[in-house]
Design a protein around this motif. Structure first.
Motif, PDB file in Angstrom:
ATOM      1  N   VAL A  62      -2.182  -9.683  -5.162  1.00  0.00           N
ATOM      2  CA  VAL A  62      -2.960  -8.773  -5.722  1.00  0.00           C
ATOM      3  C   VAL A  62      -4.981  -9.204  -4.547  1.00  0.00           C
ATOM      4  N   LEU A  75      -2.102  -3.559  -4.156  1.00  0.00           N
ATOM      5  CA  LEU A  75      -1.312  -4.386  -5.244  1.00  0.00           C
ATOM      6  C   LEU A  75      -0.122  -4.818  -3.614  1.00  0.00           C
ATOM      7  N   ILE A  94       6.229  -7.342 -10.450  1.00  0.00           N
ATOM      8  CA  ILE A  94       5.088  -5.624 -10.305  1.00  0.00           C
ATOM      9  C   ILE A  94       4.661  -5.166 -11.484  1.00  0.00           C
ATOM     10  N   VAL A  97       1.676  -8.163 -12.964  1.00  0.00           N
ATOM     11  CA  VAL A  97       0.907  -7.496 -12.670  1.00  0.00           C
ATOM     12  C   VAL A  97       0.199  -6.857 -13.400  1.00  0.00           C
ATOM     13  N   ILE A 109      -5.170   0.555 -10.038  1.00  0.00           N
ATOM     14  CA  ILE A 109      -3.856  -0.223  -8.681  1.00  0.00           C
ATOM     15  C   ILE A 109      -3.965   0.318  -7.814  1.00  0.00           C
ATOM     16  N   LEU A 111      -1.397   0.256  -4.177  1.00  0.00           N
ATOM     17  CA  LEU A 111      -0.569   0.279  -3.249  1.00  0.00           C
ATOM     18  C   LEU A 111      -0.385   0.980  -1.215  1.00  0.00           C
TER      19      LEU A 111
END
Length: 162
Positions: A62, A75, A94, A97, A109, A111
């Motif tokens: 991360v 991420l 996942i 995190v 977050i 991604l």
């Protein structure tokens, strides 16, 4: 799942080898890697999973990023060794995190990934957030760890070094 630990400096090259195995050779040319250049990952959120013999089965990293003046987490990459796929390791990494990021007070977050896979963790498409090209906008996904963390947030994702 036992075997989960923070990534240590000694794990770096083994994790890189796992990423090389799991991703295309040009993975470091992706725009997400430009955001990571010269930036240290967020150590408490970088995790590895090893089996009882100490063999690396999965890893996740991360990174800090910005969208305008706001901070976010990037991420990825997340990888599971081909011999361990289908065992739930990716989901466990996942989820771990997400839980740790929330516990550390992070708000959001981001991604780049497949919405059908990451949607089960609560990630949704971010229509107003733009990753540097050449990123498919349909793959830019976000998760709010704090209610409303993505509300009204728009703009280009940049590196924290910029």
């Amino acid at each position: 799942m036992d075997g989960l630990a923070r990534e240590q400096a000694a794990d770096w090259w083994e994790v890189e080898a796992l990423y090389d195995l799991c991703f295309a050779p040009g993975r470091t040319m992706l725009s997400s890697y430009r955001l990571r250049d010269g930036v240290e990952p967020i150590a408490p959120l970088c995790l590895v999973w090893r089996d009882d013999s100490g063999i690396l089965g999965g890893a996740i990293r991360v990174w800090p990023i910005r969208i305008g003046a706001e901070e976010a987490l990037l991420l990825g990459p997340v990888a599971v060794h081909p011999t361990r796929q289908g065992e739930g390791l990716g989901a466990m990494l996942i989820t771990s995190v997400i839980e740790r990021a929330a516990a550390h007070g992070h708000a959001r977050i981001l991604l780049v990934g497949d919405a059908p896979y990451y949607g089960r963790f609560g990630f949704i498409r971010l229509d107003d957030v733009e990753m540097p090209p050449p990123t498919n906008p349909d793959r830019v996904l976000g998760l709010a760890l704090v209610e409303g963390a993505w509300d009204g947030l728009s703009g280009v994702v940049t590196s924290v070094r910029d």
